[in-house]
Write a protein that holds these residues in place. Structure first.
Motif, PDB file in Angstrom:
ATOM      1  N   ASP A  11      -6.211  -5.043   7.671  1.00 24.05           N
ATOM      2  CA  ASP A  11      -7.084  -5.363   8.712  1.00 24.05           C
ATOM      3  C   ASP A  11      -8.349  -5.938   8.201  1.00 24.05           C
ATOM      4  OD1 ASP A  11      -8.123  -3.006   7.648  1.00 24.05           O
ATOM      5  OD2 ASP A  11      -8.170  -2.130   9.408  1.00 24.05           O
ATOM      6  N   ALA A  12      -9.062  -6.296   8.867  1.00 27.05           N
ATOM      7  CA  ALA A  12     -10.462  -6.806   8.745  1.00 27.05           C
ATOM      8  C   ALA A  12     -11.269  -5.971   7.667  1.00 27.05           C
ATOM      9  CB  ALA A  12     -11.435  -7.240   9.772  1.00 27.05           C
ATOM     10  N   VAL A  13     -11.415  -4.664   7.892  1.00 30.93           N
ATOM     11  CA  VAL A  13     -12.107  -3.751   7.141  1.00 30.93           C
ATOM     12  C   VAL A  13     -11.878  -3.633   5.814  1.00 30.93           C
ATOM     13  CG1 VAL A  13     -12.844  -1.259   6.976  1.00 30.93           C
ATOM     14  CG2 VAL A  13     -13.284  -2.639   9.167  1.00 30.93           C
ATOM     15  N   GLU A  14     -10.314  -3.622   5.685  1.00 29.14           N
ATOM     16  CA  GLU A  14      -9.684  -3.456   4.408  1.00 29.14           C
ATOM     17  C   GLU A  14     -10.065  -4.706   3.415  1.00 29.14           C
ATOM     18  OE1 GLU A  14      -5.731  -2.069   1.950  1.00 29.14           O
ATOM     19  OE2 GLU A  14      -5.788  -2.407   4.186  1.00 29.14           O
ATOM     20  N   TYR A  15      -9.951  -5.881   4.170  1.00 31.69           N
ATOM     21  CA  TYR A  15     -10.217  -7.104   3.720  1.00 31.69           C
ATOM     22  C   TYR A  15     -11.660  -7.283   3.107  1.00 31.69           C
ATOM     23  CZ  TYR A  15     -10.644 -12.217   3.029  1.00 31.69           C
ATOM     24  OH  TYR A  15     -10.861 -13.179   2.509  1.00 31.69           O
ATOM     25  N   GLN A  16     -12.273  -6.685   3.707  1.00 37.93           N
ATOM     26  CA  GLN A  16     -13.913  -6.810   3.391  1.00 37.93           C
ATOM     27  C   GLN A  16     -14.227  -5.922   2.255  1.00 37.93           C
ATOM     28  OE1 GLN A  16     -16.564  -8.879   3.895  1.00 37.93           O
ATOM     29  NE2 GLN A  16     -14.771 -10.030   5.545  1.00 37.93           N
TER      30      GLN A  16
END
Length: 86
Positions: A11-16
């Motif tokens: 997801d976006a949080v893990e990507y960041q």
């Protein structure tokens, strides 16, 4: 060389979070092998993994040397990111 392993459905949080780790490693001058691992039916859509690697490379384009390409070996796709000299 450092290695970072990710799954294609992050997801976006893990990507960041992964992106911030990559930035830190590149600032140290480390070469990084970013590996996308597929499990089960995920291997049917390898383009999701390639897209993820391309997005990492695009977000880090000012910190890495150009010319990194993706390599597919069975259930794994990886890319080696080399930091800029300057």
């Amino acid at each position: 060389m450092r290695e970072m392993k990710v799954r294609p459905g992050i997801d976006a949080v893990e990507y960041q979070e992964k992106l911030s780790h990559l930035i830190r490693f590149l600032e140290r001058g480390d070469e990084i092998k970013v590996t996308v691992m597929f499990r089960g039916r995920e291997v049917i859509n390898p383009e999701r993994g390639e897209e993820l690697l391309r997005s990492f490379a695009a977000d880090l384009k000012d910190r890495i040397k150009p010319g990194s390409s993706t390599v597919r070996e069975g259930r794994v796709i990886y890319m080696v990111l080399t930091p800029n000299a300057g």
